[in-house]
Enzyme design. Sequence first.
Site, mmCIF file in Angstrom:
data_model
loop_
_atom_site.group_PDB
_atom_site.id
_atom_site.type_symbol
_atom_site.label_atom_id
_atom_site.label_comp_id
_atom_site.label_asym_id
_atom_site.label_seq_id
_atom_site.Cartn_x
_atom_site.Cartn_y
_atom_site.Cartn_z
ATOM 1 N N GLU A 43 79.700 57.723 94.562
ATOM 2 C CA GLU A 43 79.098 58.216 93.202
ATOM 3 C C GLU A 43 80.374 58.492 92.058
ATOM 4 O O GLU A 43 81.648 58.471 92.510
ATOM 5 C CB GLU A 43 78.618 59.761 93.332
ATOM 6 C CG GLU A 43 79.645 60.688 93.831
ATOM 7 C CD GLU A 43 78.955 62.240 94.046
ATOM 8 O OE1 GLU A 43 78.434 62.600 93.158
ATOM 9 O OE2 GLU A 43 79.238 62.685 94.893
ATOM 10 N N LYS A 116 70.764 62.510 88.568
ATOM 11 C CA LYS A 116 70.743 63.562 89.684
ATOM 12 C C LYS A 116 71.046 64.902 88.997
ATOM 13 O O LYS A 116 71.833 64.770 88.023
ATOM 14 C CB LYS A 116 71.284 63.330 91.090
ATOM 15 C CG LYS A 116 71.290 64.270 92.006
ATOM 16 C CD LYS A 116 72.615 63.855 93.090
ATOM 17 C CE LYS A 116 72.568 65.298 93.945
ATOM 18 N NZ LYS A 116 72.721 66.468 93.337
ATOM 19 N N CYS A 152 75.065 62.125 96.592
ATOM 20 C CA CYS A 152 75.708 63.283 97.024
ATOM 21 C C CYS A 152 74.724 64.176 97.667
ATOM 22 O O CYS A 152 74.368 64.136 98.965
ATOM 23 C CB CYS A 152 76.332 63.724 95.580
ATOM 24 S SG CYS A 152 77.431 65.158 95.719
#
Length: 550
Positions: A43, A116, A152
Amino acid sequence: MGLTIALAQVDTCVGDVDGNARKVLEWTADAASQGAALVAFPEMTITGYPIEDLALRDSFARAADRAVARLAKDLVDAGLGEVVVVLGTLGRSPQGRATNRALVLHRGEVVAHYDKHHLPNYGVFDEYRIFVPGDEQCVVEVDGRRVGIVVCEDIWQDGGPVSLMDEAVVELLLVINGSPFEEGKGHVRSELAARRAREVGAPVAYVNMVGGQDDLVFDGGSFVVDRDGTPLAGSPQFVEHLLVWELPEAGTRPEPGLLAAPMDPDAEVYSAAVTGLRGYVTKNGFRSVVLGLSGGIDSALVAAMAADAVGGQNVVGISMPSGHSSQHSRDDAADLAKRIGADYRVQPIGPMVDAFRAEMELPGVAGENLQARVRGVVLMGVSNVEGHLVLATGNKSELAVGYSTIYGDAVGGYAPLKDVDKSRVWALARWRNQAALDQGDLPPIPESSITKPPSAELSPGQMDTDSLPPYHLLDEVLDAYVEHAEGREELLARGFEAEVVDTVLALVDRAEWKRRQYPPGPKVSALAFGRDRRLPVTSRWREPKGPVDE
């Protein structure tokens, strides 16, 4: 047919969007040369991680977008357009809020993206949203195989995005991650991934970043687990690594691949500290470090870590004896410098201290602190002239109780032992020496530095135990009070003596102002000062010493 994937466990740098994009291009070429049809990066690969308030700057977000666009074109120009590349970057929601974005690049375009919610401990990201039109999750098809992508914390959330996926939806769950190291966390990740694999009925591939960024260390340890949670492949920790694995044809059990051997706990913590130090030095443009060599265990361990991080030839160790410095301490400092190949110098501080005292007498503790502050001036002066990064050598136990001199031994740009207590310092020194012996090398740390009673040598015959409990006892109390937030009542119930408890708690509570000014250092525990634990500097709260009325 099988689908070959690659997990690119890379070390990125915050803000270096072009350099990070070039790294993606290079590692994708390597993955393609090994037959990978899909390569996944951690990420926030493009931006580096964590970016903290850089996430709020539109200029930074635009630079990241431009880097992604160039990367997509460069992949095609390099003949890698057919490889599906999954990576993380900074995104923006339709409302203009910062998001943690996963991108899928293919044939020169962004073919899917998934945004996200906020990152752990950094509340600048938008609430959880998905921006894949018509879908309730991010699923891409690669060579006819359905791959679900999450980021994550998604796998940490019961009822989160993973719960929307099952075997009918995905054949592989891909997790791109930037999970910081803390001791004991590795098995938590693998057990969690195994649970999610059983939930979705598909293998889970987990890629984690590696390297140091400010006070965080990323340990890598990327892995693949089967649908029943069985480990299938794994990368080593604390190094960049490309893990190549094949998802077999539907209905076929995958073959186990290479699994990195688990690390000894002391090896893990030592490697984390070295990785953090190396990242801080190199990513901030330094080539060398300087520290005071007292002959004691803390400076010896920091020097050994520095030699492992940047090379002994890039370590400057300065012995700064005063009239109270013992000959054996000077000898141990010189011996250590020779063992690690450091640039060793001796700068007596007696004349400087005497000159100051001739103008202003400072009795007692103030006089002792003057010696430490003169040493700090010497180190900072050498740093200013020669460009070395100054390393503070204090440990977590000393930091907890304020057993350091502000603007003295607390000076520096980085503190490798900031999250390592004194008992662990000795353990790490012994581990490092044994590791050297196992490889047929000379141990870097003199044995006498490990075995001698600890002393700051600021007054005749001074020992740390003159003002502190023995470190093995101190660390037990600190573990309960600091790490587990137990109060005086709980500590007494454990069997600690009231005098010891009251002394330690008073020292800890009064030292927060010093901790706030201490240099950053690598987080290796679940509760690091500065990042995870902060007390109000101005506070009248003290643990009750008598019975408390209900």
